[in-house]
Enzyme design. Structure first.
Site, PDB file in Angstrom:
ATOM      1  N   ASP A   1      24.656  18.590 -11.544  1.00 13.39           N
ATOM      2  CA  ASP A   1      24.106  17.604 -12.471  1.00 13.39           C
ATOM      3  C   ASP A   1      23.870  18.229 -13.841  1.00 13.39           C
ATOM      4  OD1 ASP A   1      24.019  15.938 -10.214  1.00 13.39           O
ATOM      5  OD2 ASP A   1      21.965  16.562  -9.752  1.00 13.39           O
TER       6      ASP A   1
ATOM      7  N   ALA B   1      22.642  22.037  -9.879  1.00 16.32           N
ATOM      8  CA  ALA B   1      23.543  22.749 -10.784  1.00 16.32           C
ATOM      9  C   ALA B   1      24.677  21.850 -11.269  1.00 16.32           C
ATOM     10  CB  ALA B   1      24.107  23.984 -10.096  1.00 16.32           C
TER      11      ALA B   1
END
Length: 317
Positions: A258, A256
């Protein structure tokens, strides 16, 4: 070679995911994993040119990593093949509906042997943005030196640097991370950190506003503080902007952060204002948590509006 919009480097691993307890022989499925490669995939899916650099084993898992990235349109021409080291592996065990356990088998991997010579040529081709994480310098002395050299060289050449703290307690202590990441942040134009990671780029005893003020004073232009389900705060010289999240059903939070970074950088490449960049970051984060896998659920450009005003259980006909 055309200069990419995004250049990033770090270790990519093969993630073996189970849908139940590993001790019971749960079935495994194979996926690409790695913070930097996740960001590269997210940016590439939105139509930007992304290049990823690393050392990759010549084993079958290394071939899988390159094949997956090529399929996503991520440039891998600068990758060094390493016949002496293996590909890092990670096992994600869905132990219960609310608990996922991770086990790493990455010591001595090809990616951990990354060195300055591996990043010289790719960085020399130019890029609109260099993206780094705090994971890579934790892998080895040579990877740490490569990260510092790349950040310093990019900043000196006028290439903006994005640093995502991305602290991994299994790789190094907070004290060791702080000693490396605090000076590294001075080369960055954008610093991204969760609330509990801010002390790794500043005074461990200081509050958020003090750490942010110090970073802005050292030349950082934007400090993004991730708040999980509460969204994010963006600090600039003009003040603080808060961004909420898109309401979705979360099924997998891996990747999430990233996705958030990829969305923000995509907005930057498209020339969006701060609010627009944050909106896109939140959108990609919502796609990430509402689908399983590190990067499989990340949207393509035509899908960016899919979650706008949707309701749970929506069916598009």
């Amino acid at each position: 070679m055309t200069a990419p919009d995004l250049l990033t480097f770090g270790e990519a691993m093969v993630s073996l995911r189970s849908t139940g307890p590993l001790a019971s022989g749960a079935t495994l499925s194979m996926h690409l994993a790695g913070a930097e490669s996740n960001v590269a995939v997210g940016v590439a899916r939105l139509g930007h040119r992304a290049a990823w650099v690393s050392r990759v084993s010549t084993d079958e898992f290394g071939e899988y990593v390159l094949r997956q990235l090529r399929a996503e349109g991520v440039g891998v021409d600068g990758v060094t093949r390493d016949a002496e080291r293996q590909t890092g592996l990670m096992f994600l065990e869905q132990r219960s509906a609310d608990l996922t356990r991770v086990q790493y088998y990455r010591a001595g991997s090809a990616g951990s042997a990354l060195r300055v010579d591996d990043v010289k040529a790719p960085l020399a081709t130019g890029a609109r943005m260099l993206h780094l994480t705090g994971i890579t310098p934790a892998l080895s002395d040579t990877a740490r030196e490569a990260t510092r050299w790349a950040a310093e060289t990019a900043a000196a050449a006028g290439v903006p640097v994005c640093l995502d703290v991305n602290y991994r307690a299994r790789l190094w202590s907070r004290e060791a991370a702080r000693a490396v990441l605090t000076p590294l942040a001075a080369y960055a134009s954008t610093v991204i950190a969760s609330v509990d990671e801010l002390d790794l780029v500043g005074d461990p005893g200081a509050d958020e506003s003090t750490v942010v003020a110090d970073l802005l004073g050292r030349g950082v232009e934007t400090v993004l503080v991730k708040l999980g389900a509460d969204g994010a705060r963006a600090h600039t010289a003009d003040g603080v902007t808060h961004a909420g999240v898109l309401p979705v059903t979360a099924v997998d939070t891996v990747g999430a952060g990233d996705a958030f970074t990829a969305g923000y950088l995509s907005g930057w490449f498209d020339g969006l204002d701060l609010a627009g960049r944050l909106r896109r970051a939140a959108t990609l984060g919502a796609f990430a948590v509402s689908t399983r896998g590190d990067c499989e659920g990340l949207p393509r450009r035509a899908e960016l509006a899919l979650l706008d005003g949707h309701e749970a259980g929506s069916v598009l006909r």
